[in-house]
Design a protein around this motif. Sequence first.
Motif, mmCIF file in Angstrom:
data_model
loop_
_atom_site.group_PDB
_atom_site.id
_atom_site.type_symbol
_atom_site.label_atom_id
_atom_site.label_comp_id
_atom_site.label_asym_id
_atom_site.label_seq_id
_atom_site.Cartn_x
_atom_site.Cartn_y
_atom_site.Cartn_z
ATOM 1 N N LEU A 1 -6.669 4.685 -0.740
ATOM 2 C CA LEU A 1 -7.295 3.450 -1.200
ATOM 3 C C LEU A 1 -8.548 3.176 -0.385
ATOM 4 O O LEU A 1 -8.668 3.585 0.773
ATOM 5 C CB LEU A 1 -6.324 2.283 -1.057
ATOM 6 N N LYS B 1 0.828 -1.213 0.000
ATOM 7 C CA LYS B 1 0.000 0.000 0.000
ATOM 8 C C LYS B 1 0.860 1.260 0.000
ATOM 9 O O LYS B 1 0.484 2.269 -0.603
ATOM 10 C CB LYS B 1 -0.944 -0.009 1.204
ATOM 11 N N ASP C 1 -7.717 -3.819 1.811
ATOM 12 C CA ASP C 1 -6.967 -4.794 2.621
ATOM 13 C C ASP C 1 -7.625 -6.169 2.646
ATOM 14 O O ASP C 1 -6.984 -7.167 2.297
ATOM 15 C CB ASP C 1 -6.775 -4.272 4.040
#
Length: 441
Positions: free
Chosen positions: A410, A399, A415
């Motif tokens: 994001l 990330k 995740d």
Amino acid sequence: MQQKNGNGTFTSKVGFVLAAVGSAVGMGNIWMFPYRTGQYGGAAFLIPYLLFVALFGYVGLSGEFAFGRLTGTGPIGSYEHAMKSRGKKGGAFLGAIPLFGSLGIAIGYAIIVGWVVRSAFGALTGALMHTEPEAFFSQMSSTHLSSVPWHTIVVLMTVAILIYGVSGGIEKINKVMMPAFFILFLIIAVRVAFLPGALDGYRYLFVPQWEFLLNPKTWVMAMGQAFFSLSVTGSGMIIYGSYLSKKEDIVHSSTMTALLDTCAAMLAGFAVIPSVFAFGLDPASGPKLLFITLPRVFQQMPMGRLFAFLFFLSVLFAGITSLANMLEAVSEAAQTRLKLKRKTAVVLSGIATLAVGLLIEQEALMGRWMDIITIYVVPIGAILGAVMIYWVLGVKEIKKELMLGREKPLSRVFDPLAKYVYVFLAALVVVFSFLIPGGIG
């Protein structure tokens, strides 16, 4: 990290995206997607397919691009970096598995693209139009060493592109070939739309049969089609990512790649299937569709010789751009691991591809080779890549790389989608590839 191979970078976002699309768009878009769409429910099949494309593009492509850009190298060095981050060894060995998958596909792919070149030449000279398609295909595929000149031309073309490097070769050729691919297929699709009987082909493709959504195999096949269509195989997209500027938004580039790849598949459907139905032929997928069924269509179509040449020329563009990605991954590994100069590494990769390919030019041998690579080696490489990126290296590190060149954060679902859903589905791809005859990609 700094780029380890010194091959330079893509000079523009457009160049990078077109190169990635060039890698993703291949034979699967042209001969498998249209047939599989009709086989598994028409427009109903598109629902799971588009869902999987969106997911794999968002976390799969993004992850591989970011992995390559973070490490500055291909799968061997990237996997080694991930394992070392955990204090473990063996990353180089694991990275060699998807790399072998890339080389294995390149070996068989070069043979098939050689058949495409020969078919294009046959359309240009008229030989394809005056010979029974089965006989024409048999001449170039049924005996040992039956297509050496055409096969060699394909490898030489690919080597010539790669010798000029990332910006001078890969980027420039994709900026020409990919737009040309879309334009040529669009011309063919428009022509096909005016064929009597083409409407039956559109029904096959796009009239939804909703009951297929209740069939688990529809979802499995849609997943396999999406996964392999985007080339998230733990190798080729990593190496292209290593050539991407730190200023570029990887997630946006991944989304554009997935979108254009899907457009290519849909365009192929519009061009191929209605033409087959217009002449009452079998839309079965595979080499038969490309080298036997469609030539029969062109033989009966007004101005068929011209459209046959345009068709095989566009398929050649898709094949060469995909092959360039596969051999680039192999060449980069030879550069960094064997300390070879780029030109030497590219030439040796081309020689290896051609040498092994000459032993399996016969269709039956090539088919068995490609089955082994695509059913076993490539899916294993793909799950290794997914695990390396999101479990070994970790979501947190990836990330950080994904946020470089990006302004918006994001999504919160990134995740869990990446670490659990995507990796789980990649594992299922391996399982179903082994269990279902012929694989799912």
